[in-house]
Design a protein around this motif. Structure first.
Motif, short mmCIF file in Angstrom:
data_model
loop_
_atom_site.label_atom_id
_atom_site.label_comp_id
_atom_site.label_asym_id
_atom_site.label_seq_id
_atom_site.Cartn_x
_atom_site.Cartn_y
_atom_site.Cartn_z
N MET A 1 2.63 -67.29 -3.11
CA MET A 1 3.21 -66.81 -1.94
C MET A 1 4.69 -66.75 -1.79
O MET A 1 5.40 -67.64 -2.38
N ASP A 2 5.05 -65.67 -1.20
CA ASP A 2 6.44 -65.65 -0.66
C ASP A 2 6.44 -66.04 0.77
O ASP A 2 5.78 -65.08 1.28
N LEU A 3 7.40 -66.63 1.12
CA LEU A 3 7.45 -67.06 2.54
C LEU A 3 8.95 -66.75 3.16
O LEU A 3 9.75 -67.17 2.41
N ILE A 4 9.14 -66.35 4.19
CA ILE A 4 10.14 -66.01 4.83
C ILE A 4 10.14 -66.97 6.19
O ILE A 4 9.17 -66.35 6.92
N GLU B 1 2.59 -69.08 -10.22
CA GLU B 1 1.79 -70.10 -9.80
C GLU B 1 2.42 -70.91 -8.39
O GLU B 1 1.96 -71.38 -7.57
N GLN B 2 3.87 -70.43 -8.40
CA GLN B 2 4.35 -71.50 -7.40
C GLN B 2 4.71 -70.41 -6.24
O GLN B 2 4.28 -69.26 -6.27
N PHE B 3 5.03 -71.00 -5.11
CA PHE B 3 5.52 -70.25 -3.81
C PHE B 3 7.00 -70.02 -3.81
O PHE B 3 7.64 -70.99 -4.58
N ARG B 4 7.50 -69.00 -3.12
CA ARG B 4 9.08 -69.18 -3.10
C ARG B 4 9.28 -69.08 -1.56
O ARG B 4 8.29 -68.44 -0.69
N VAL B 5 10.33 -69.51 -1.14
CA VAL B 5 10.77 -69.43 0.30
C VAL B 5 12.25 -68.91 0.60
O VAL B 5 13.04 -69.11 -0.42
N GLU C 1 14.87 -78.55 3.40
CA GLU C 1 14.26 -80.16 3.10
C GLU C 1 12.82 -80.20 3.65
O GLU C 1 12.22 -80.84 2.75
N ILE C 2 12.36 -79.76 4.62
CA ILE C 2 11.08 -79.72 5.12
C ILE C 2 9.98 -79.67 4.29
O ILE C 2 8.96 -79.86 3.77
N VAL C 3 10.28 -78.17 3.61
CA VAL C 3 9.49 -77.46 2.78
C VAL C 3 9.47 -78.31 1.42
O VAL C 3 8.35 -78.49 0.99
N ARG C 4 10.38 -78.82 1.08
CA ARG C 4 10.59 -79.64 -0.22
C ARG C 4 9.73 -80.96 -0.01
O ARG C 4 8.97 -81.12 -1.00
#
Length: 116
Positions: free
Chosen positions: A79-82, A39-43, A66-69
């Motif tokens: 989603m997986d984000l890079i 259910e979560q996204f990963r960065v 920190e911005i993503v947090r």
């Protein structure tokens, strides 16, 4: 940022680069790849050595995380984000960097408020 929200191993990075879509502005590139098993996204954050020394690269990583947090609730799940840092982001203050990062996420339709 929580450990469960981080991309860490090489296989995950390779999968996102290979099968994900990329969107960019002058400061950042974002790759996004759909993932159904959670259910979560990963960065993950990638900074080339061309950006600067380890101190500069780690500072950029910390700021992006920190911005993503802070915007965790607005980012699309599963989603997986890079994020790839470009040289244009080096001299930016935090608020401008946040605006630029949200711009590239909006461009990629990865924010819940602008989902198509």
């Amino acid at each position: 940022m929580y450990k469960r929200l981080r991309l860490r191993n090489r296989a995950d990075f390779s999968r996102v680069y290979r099968y994900g879509k990329s969107f960019a502005n002058h400061q950042f590139v974002v790759y996004g790849c759909r993932r159904k098993d959670t259910e979560q996204f990963r960065v993950g954050v990638s900074c080339s050595k061309k950006i600067g020394n380890a101190v500069v690269r780690n500072r950029m990583r910390r700021m992006i995380k920190e911005i993503v947090r802070h915007h965790e609730q607005e980012i699309v799940t599963q989603m997986d984000l890079i994020f790839i840092v470009r040289k244009g982001a080096l001299d930016m203050p935090y608020k401008e960097m946040e605006k630029s990062l949200l711009h590239v996420l909006r461009k990629a339709s990865l924010l819940k408020s602008c989902k198509r």
